[in-house]
Design a protein around this motif. Structure first.
Motif, mmCIF file in Angstrom:
data_model
loop_
_atom_site.group_PDB
_atom_site.id
_atom_site.type_symbol
_atom_site.label_atom_id
_atom_site.label_comp_id
_atom_site.label_asym_id
_atom_site.label_seq_id
_atom_site.Cartn_x
_atom_site.Cartn_y
_atom_site.Cartn_z
ATOM 1 N N SER A 1 60.787 -44.051 -47.915
ATOM 2 C CA SER A 1 61.786 -43.256 -48.618
ATOM 3 C C SER A 1 62.511 -42.362 -47.644
ATOM 4 O O SER A 1 62.100 -42.198 -46.499
ATOM 5 C CB SER A 1 61.129 -42.400 -49.695
ATOM 6 N N LEU A 2 63.624 -41.860 -48.093
ATOM 7 C CA LEU A 2 64.354 -40.896 -47.297
ATOM 8 C C LEU A 2 63.588 -39.586 -47.374
ATOM 9 O O LEU A 2 63.029 -39.251 -48.407
ATOM 10 C CB LEU A 2 65.760 -40.729 -47.881
ATOM 11 N N VAL B 1 59.239 -38.558 -50.302
ATOM 12 C CA VAL B 1 59.071 -38.313 -51.740
ATOM 13 C C VAL B 1 57.729 -38.830 -52.253
ATOM 14 O O VAL B 1 57.280 -38.439 -53.309
ATOM 15 C CB VAL B 1 60.211 -38.927 -52.599
ATOM 16 N N PHE B 2 57.083 -39.712 -51.498
ATOM 17 C CA PHE B 2 55.771 -40.213 -51.901
ATOM 18 C C PHE B 2 54.666 -39.196 -51.607
ATOM 19 O O PHE B 2 53.573 -39.306 -52.129
ATOM 20 C CB PHE B 2 55.416 -41.494 -51.134
ATOM 21 N N ALA C 1 51.907 -36.425 -51.170
ATOM 22 C CA ALA C 1 51.178 -35.468 -51.996
ATOM 23 C C ALA C 1 51.058 -34.178 -51.189
ATOM 24 O O ALA C 1 50.937 -34.207 -49.966
ATOM 25 C CB ALA C 1 49.796 -36.009 -52.335
ATOM 26 N N LEU D 1 49.755 -22.861 -56.841
ATOM 27 C CA LEU D 1 51.201 -23.018 -56.700
ATOM 28 C C LEU D 1 51.807 -21.949 -57.608
ATOM 29 O O LEU D 1 51.617 -21.994 -58.832
ATOM 30 C CB LEU D 1 51.597 -24.428 -57.148
ATOM 31 N N LEU E 1 47.695 -34.449 -56.612
ATOM 32 C CA LEU E 1 48.607 -34.925 -57.650
ATOM 33 C C LEU E 1 49.880 -34.084 -57.705
ATOM 34 O O LEU E 1 50.708 -34.279 -58.588
ATOM 35 C CB LEU E 1 47.932 -34.903 -59.030
ATOM 36 N N THR E 2 50.024 -33.142 -56.783
ATOM 37 C CA THR E 2 51.262 -32.368 -56.743
ATOM 38 C C THR E 2 52.201 -33.035 -55.748
ATOM 39 O O THR E 2 51.844 -33.232 -54.587
ATOM 40 C CB THR E 2 50.977 -30.919 -56.305
ATOM 41 N N MET E 3 53.386 -33.398 -56.225
ATOM 42 C CA MET E 3 54.360 -34.009 -55.330
ATOM 43 C C MET E 3 54.767 -32.945 -54.308
ATOM 44 O O MET E 3 55.081 -31.806 -54.685
ATOM 45 C CB MET E 3 55.601 -34.446 -56.110
ATOM 46 N N VAL F 1 57.458 -32.580 -52.816
ATOM 47 C CA VAL F 1 58.812 -32.081 -53.106
ATOM 48 C C VAL F 1 58.787 -30.967 -54.161
ATOM 49 O O VAL F 1 59.688 -30.137 -54.207
ATOM 50 C CB VAL F 1 59.765 -33.210 -53.598
ATOM 51 N N HIS F 2 57.738 -30.953 -54.988
ATOM 52 C CA HIS F 2 57.649 -29.912 -56.020
ATOM 53 C C HIS F 2 57.160 -28.573 -55.474
ATOM 54 O O HIS F 2 57.098 -27.589 -56.215
ATOM 55 C CB HIS F 2 56.752 -30.389 -57.167
ATOM 56 N N ASN G 1 58.795 -27.161 -53.174
ATOM 57 C CA ASN G 1 60.019 -26.517 -52.681
ATOM 58 C C ASN G 1 60.306 -25.223 -53.447
ATOM 59 O O ASN G 1 60.294 -25.206 -54.679
ATOM 60 C CB ASN G 1 61.209 -27.472 -52.835
ATOM 61 N N ARG H 1 58.460 -22.667 -53.708
ATOM 62 C CA ARG H 1 57.291 -22.071 -54.347
ATOM 63 C C ARG H 1 56.327 -21.474 -53.320
ATOM 64 O O ARG H 1 56.389 -21.788 -52.151
ATOM 65 C CB ARG H 1 56.552 -23.124 -55.176
#
Lengths: 201, 284
Positions: free
Chosen positions: A42-43, A62-63, A65, A94, A103-105, A107-108, A110, A112
């Motif tokens: 992925s990018l 994006v993959f 964890a 978080l 299980l937290t991406m 990207v999520h 960001n 935080r």
């Protein structure tokens, strides 16, 4: 490799898939992530976070964890085991809320605030850690960072305040943290004792 | 190569999804999608992140008394919501046993429903409450009864260009009691071996309406057909025992890693009977 046990049908689907492809879910060694597993790649995405109060930026896939990003950055107090949200050893905070790092991406994360066990140095965290030690609330210690993190979250954010935290609240808070050395009774005692100390500060 | 985009509004997300075509995936809490992605089970061309969309993050009660929960609201937010507790306490009760705290802080109600795994806890409860889900695409918006939403294992009527935006739960009829019973090895962490959501309305001591929905016994949440025998009757122990036996006969679960099909078939009846008994007690 420990047997993969789950009653979940999502996970069941995974087991079938892994059997058919000859792959296995094994705990990754330090520094190795599952980045290459997704076929297409992925990018990457730039994320800005703070870890234990320090600003940090990462270029993530994006993959990815969150747990792999943290461990590669040296926060190895955050453990890895099941990668399916079953065992809780990868628990981090978080924005103050306990989540599974596996299980937290990434990207999520960001924008935080991430708190790992390495950042649990305030009075509440130290009291919980001290009581875990004095009550022998650990044997091998692999679950301890996650266990302490879940307890810190409970004692800092319980809606009714510390005084209303009950034994069943403690059990609910650590329900997602497995201890394979079966030290639950000592962990509950440690948590209750820490609670008592914090209330009488 | 998977492209990642994070639209700032629902309209932008709906448009992006339509433009990206069927090889796009929506990302909310990232529990199922994350596991599937990392293990190569799905390889979307585009990942559209809707987790932070403000339009999907509200819990509100409309003037007509309908509870509306945005699809990006987490299980933990629902569990702790005073509005949800006051409107449908059974939803709060059920949310306490969805995964662990860690799972509930990431997982969203919309993701849970759209994943369409029949072994999840929320759909049976929501179906027992006659809930519906609102789906939006560039073609417009439609509301689908949750009972009709699920079509098979990990399959639903959700179209590739649709974003689920909210779950709607109508007000409960007076005299209705609800419960959710879950049978699992670790009740607050595992998926149910079997379970039962029941909504039972009692009028003058007799059952006037009953909905009983079971997770994990079929490819989709199972709406019990045996409830007909309860209508107009006083819910005595004998009647409920007969009901439980009838539920056992109507389901044909396959075994999984948690339990055999035979065990599930028997347990489904037992749990359904207990759920109706408890719901009837709460209805009075």
């Amino acid at each position: 490799m420990p047997p993969l046990r789950s009653s979940g049908s999502t996970h069941r689907l995974l087991c079938v898939s892994f059997r058919s492809t000859g792959q296995g879910i094994t705990p990754s060694p330090v520094g190795h992530s599952l980045r290459d597993v997704g076929k297409g790649g992925s990018l990457t995405v730039l994320i800005s976070t703070t870890i234990n109060g320090r600003p940090a930026e990462f270029q993530v896939d994006v993959f990815d964890a969150l747990v792999d990003i943290l461990r590669e950055a040296g926060y190895t107090g955050v453990k890895v085991n099941c990668r399916l949200g079953e065992c809780g050893v990868c628990t981090v905070l978080l924005d103050g809320k306990p989540v599974h790092g596996c299980l937290t991406m990434a990207v999520h994360a960001n924008g935080r605030e991430i708190m790992t066990i390495e950042g649990q140095v305030d009075d509440v965290a130290r009291e919980i850690q001290a009581k875990m030690a004095s009550h022998q609330g650990l044997q091998c210690g692999y679950c301890t960072p996650g266990m302490v993190t879940s307890l810190v979250a409970l004692m800092k954010s319980h809606s009714g305040g510390l005084a209303s935290v009950s034994r069943s609240d403690i059990k609910a808070a650590i329900a997602g943290n497995l201890c394979r050395c079966t030290g639950y009774e000592q962990i509950l005692e440690a948590a209750e004792d820490a609670l008592h100390s914090l209330l009488n500060r | 190569m998977t492209r990642y985009i994070r639209p700032e509004t629902l309209d932008a997300a709906v448009t992006a999804l339509a433009e990206a075509g069927p090889d796009a995936k929506l990302l909310a809490g990232g529990l199922a999608v994350g596991i599937f992605l990392r293990n190569g089970l799905i390889t979307p061309e585009t990942l559209i992140d809707i987790r932070e969309l403000p339009e999907l993050s509200q819990i509100l009660v409309t003037e007509s008394g309908t509870l509306e929960i945005g699809t990006a609201v987490t299980h933990r937010q629902i569990e702790l919501s005073v509005q949800v507790q006051q409107h449908s306490a059974v939803i709060s009760e059920m949310e306490r046993v969805v995964g662990s705290v860690q799972v509930r802080n990431n997982g969203t109600i919309g993701g849970n429903i759209c994943h369409s795994d029949s072994a999840e806890d929320p759909p049976p409860v929501l179906i027992s409450l006659d809930a519906s889900i609102v789906l939006r695409s560039v073609r417009g918006e439609r509301e689908v009864s949750l009972e009709e939403f699920f079509t098979g294992y990990l399959e639903s009527v959700l179209q590739p260009d649709e974003v689920a935006v909210a779950v709607r739960v109508p007000p409960l009829a007076p005299g209705t009691g609800c419960t959710y019973i879950k049978l699992a090895k670790r009740a607050a962490v595992d998926f149910p071996i079997v379970g039962a959501a029941a909504a039972v309305t009692i009028d003058g001591g007799r059952v006037s309406a009953a909905r009983v929905v079971l997770p994990a016994v079929a490819a989709t949440p199972w709406v019990c057909r045996s409830t007909g025998m309860l209508i107009g009757q006083i819910p005595t122990d004998d009647l409920l025992a007969e009901f439980g036996r009838s539920v056992s006969e109507e389901v044909h679960p396959t075994g999984d890693t948690a339990a055999s099909g035979t065990y599930k078939k028997h347990a489904a009846g037992v749990v359904a009977k207990r759920a109706v008994a408890e719901a009837a007690k709460r209805a009075r």
